[in-house]
Write a protein that holds these residues in place. Sequence first.
Motif, mmCIF file in Angstrom:
data_model
loop_
_atom_site.group_PDB
_atom_site.id
_atom_site.type_symbol
_atom_site.label_atom_id
_atom_site.label_comp_id
_atom_site.label_asym_id
_atom_site.label_seq_id
_atom_site.Cartn_x
_atom_site.Cartn_y
_atom_site.Cartn_z
ATOM 1 N N MET A 1 0.830 -1.203 0.000
ATOM 2 C CA MET A 1 0.000 0.000 0.000
ATOM 3 C C MET A 1 0.868 1.258 0.000
ATOM 4 N N LEU A 2 1.924 1.234 0.791
ATOM 5 C CA LEU A 2 2.825 2.384 0.841
ATOM 6 C C LEU A 2 3.512 2.603 -0.499
ATOM 7 N N ILE A 3 3.888 1.538 -1.161
ATOM 8 C CA ILE A 3 4.520 1.665 -2.482
ATOM 9 C C ILE A 3 3.523 2.226 -3.488
ATOM 10 N N GLY A 4 2.285 1.753 -3.453
ATOM 11 C CA GLY A 4 1.260 2.289 -4.342
ATOM 12 C C GLY A 4 1.003 3.762 -4.090
ATOM 13 N N MET A 5 0.937 4.144 -2.806
ATOM 14 C CA MET A 5 0.742 5.552 -2.474
ATOM 15 C C MET A 5 1.937 6.397 -2.893
ATOM 16 N N LEU A 6 3.138 5.843 -2.759
ATOM 17 C CA LEU A 6 4.347 6.566 -3.158
ATOM 18 C C LEU A 6 4.367 6.809 -4.662
ATOM 19 N N ILE A 7 3.947 5.842 -5.436
ATOM 20 C CA ILE A 7 3.886 6.006 -6.892
ATOM 21 C C ILE A 7 2.869 7.085 -7.255
ATOM 22 N N CYS A 8 1.698 7.022 -6.637
ATOM 23 C CA CYS A 8 0.659 8.024 -6.909
ATOM 24 C C CYS A 8 1.128 9.425 -6.518
ATOM 25 N N ALA A 9 1.729 9.532 -5.339
ATOM 26 C CA ALA A 9 2.227 10.836 -4.889
ATOM 27 C C ALA A 9 3.322 11.344 -5.813
ATOM 28 N N GLY A 10 4.173 10.465 -6.280
ATOM 29 C CA GLY A 10 5.235 10.871 -7.202
ATOM 30 C C GLY A 10 4.692 11.417 -8.510
ATOM 31 N N ILE A 11 3.637 10.812 -9.021
ATOM 32 C CA ILE A 11 3.026 11.294 -10.263
ATOM 33 C C ILE A 11 2.432 12.680 -10.065
ATOM 34 N N VAL A 12 1.734 12.875 -8.952
ATOM 35 C CA VAL A 12 1.108 14.170 -8.680
ATOM 36 C C VAL A 12 2.165 15.245 -8.472
ATOM 37 N N ILE A 13 3.178 14.942 -7.679
ATOM 38 C CA ILE A 13 4.244 15.916 -7.424
ATOM 39 C C ILE A 13 4.981 16.251 -8.708
ATOM 40 N N ASN A 14 5.238 15.255 -9.525
ATOM 41 C CA ASN A 14 5.907 15.493 -10.801
ATOM 42 C C ASN A 14 5.091 16.432 -11.685
ATOM 43 N N TYR A 15 3.781 16.247 -11.706
ATOM 44 C CA TYR A 15 2.935 17.130 -12.520
ATOM 45 C C TYR A 15 3.076 18.584 -12.071
ATOM 46 N N TYR A 16 3.002 18.824 -10.777
ATOM 47 C CA TYR A 16 3.061 20.206 -10.290
ATOM 48 C C TYR A 16 4.454 20.799 -10.407
ATOM 49 N N TRP A 17 5.480 19.997 -10.297
ATOM 50 C CA TRP A 17 6.833 20.521 -10.454
ATOM 51 C C TRP A 17 7.162 20.796 -11.920
ATOM 52 N N GLN A 18 6.530 20.066 -12.837
ATOM 53 C CA GLN A 18 6.786 20.261 -14.262
ATOM 54 C C GLN A 18 5.986 21.424 -14.857
ATOM 55 N N ILE B 1 -7.765 5.411 2.534
ATOM 56 C CA ILE B 1 -8.995 5.002 3.226
ATOM 57 C C ILE B 1 -8.979 3.502 3.491
ATOM 58 N N PHE B 2 -8.565 2.721 2.509
ATOM 59 C CA PHE B 2 -8.491 1.272 2.663
ATOM 60 C C PHE B 2 -7.501 0.894 3.756
ATOM 61 N N LYS B 3 -6.368 1.596 3.787
ATOM 62 C CA LYS B 3 -5.346 1.337 4.807
ATOM 63 C C LYS B 3 -5.895 1.639 6.203
ATOM 64 N N ARG B 4 -6.657 2.709 6.326
ATOM 65 C CA ARG B 4 -7.244 3.059 7.622
ATOM 66 C C ARG B 4 -8.307 2.054 8.052
ATOM 67 N N THR C 1 -4.806 10.883 -7.964
ATOM 68 C CA THR C 1 -5.097 11.423 -6.635
ATOM 69 C C THR C 1 -6.213 10.633 -5.969
ATOM 70 N N LEU C 2 -7.227 10.268 -6.721
ATOM 71 C CA LEU C 2 -8.314 9.457 -6.190
ATOM 72 C C LEU C 2 -7.811 8.088 -5.747
ATOM 73 N N VAL C 3 -6.930 7.484 -6.525
ATOM 74 C CA VAL C 3 -6.349 6.192 -6.144
ATOM 75 C C VAL C 3 -5.570 6.343 -4.840
ATOM 76 N N TYR C 4 -4.807 7.416 -4.713
ATOM 77 C CA TYR C 4 -4.061 7.700 -3.478
ATOM 78 C C TYR C 4 -5.007 7.773 -2.282
ATOM 79 N N ILE C 5 -6.101 8.510 -2.435
ATOM 80 C CA ILE C 5 -7.077 8.662 -1.358
ATOM 81 C C ILE C 5 -7.729 7.326 -1.024
#
Length: 119
Positions: free
Chosen positions: A11-28, A54-57, A46-50
Motif C-alpha cells: 500500500m505504501l509503495i502504491g501511495m508513493l507512486i501516486c504521490a510521485g506522479i502528482v508531485i511530478n505534474y506540479y513541479w513540471q 482510506i483502505f489502509k485506515r 489522486t483518487l487512487v491515493y485517497i
Amino acid sequence: MKESKVLRASMLIGMLICAGIVINYYWQNSALEALKEIPMYVMIVTLVYILIQIFKRSIFKEQRWYDWLYYVGLIAIMLPTVMVSENNLSIFNVITDTCTLFLIVPIILEGKVLVNGKK
C-alpha cells in the motif's frame, strides 16, 4: 503478521507512486492553465491515493498523528483551481510545489515505523 507487513508495504509503495506522479505534474507545470485545469489522469491518480489511504485506515485501525498530513497536499492540489490568477500565480506555484510534498511525508514516516518493526 508477515502478511500484514507485506500488505502495508505494498500500500505504501502504491501511495508513493501516486504521490510521485502528482508531485511530478506540479513541479513540471507552472502555467496558469496547468494549475487551473488539472488533467484527468492527475485527478484519477489522486483518487487512487485517497482510496488506498482510506483502505489502509479501514484495515489497520491505528491512527497516527502523521496520517492526516496528506490533507495539506490535497488542499494544495484543489486550492489553485478556484483561487489562482495571473496576479498570484507565482505564490500558488510555490504553494503547490511545496505542499504537494506533504503527500509523501506520511508514507516516509509510516515506512520508518514499518522498518523499525513497530505495530
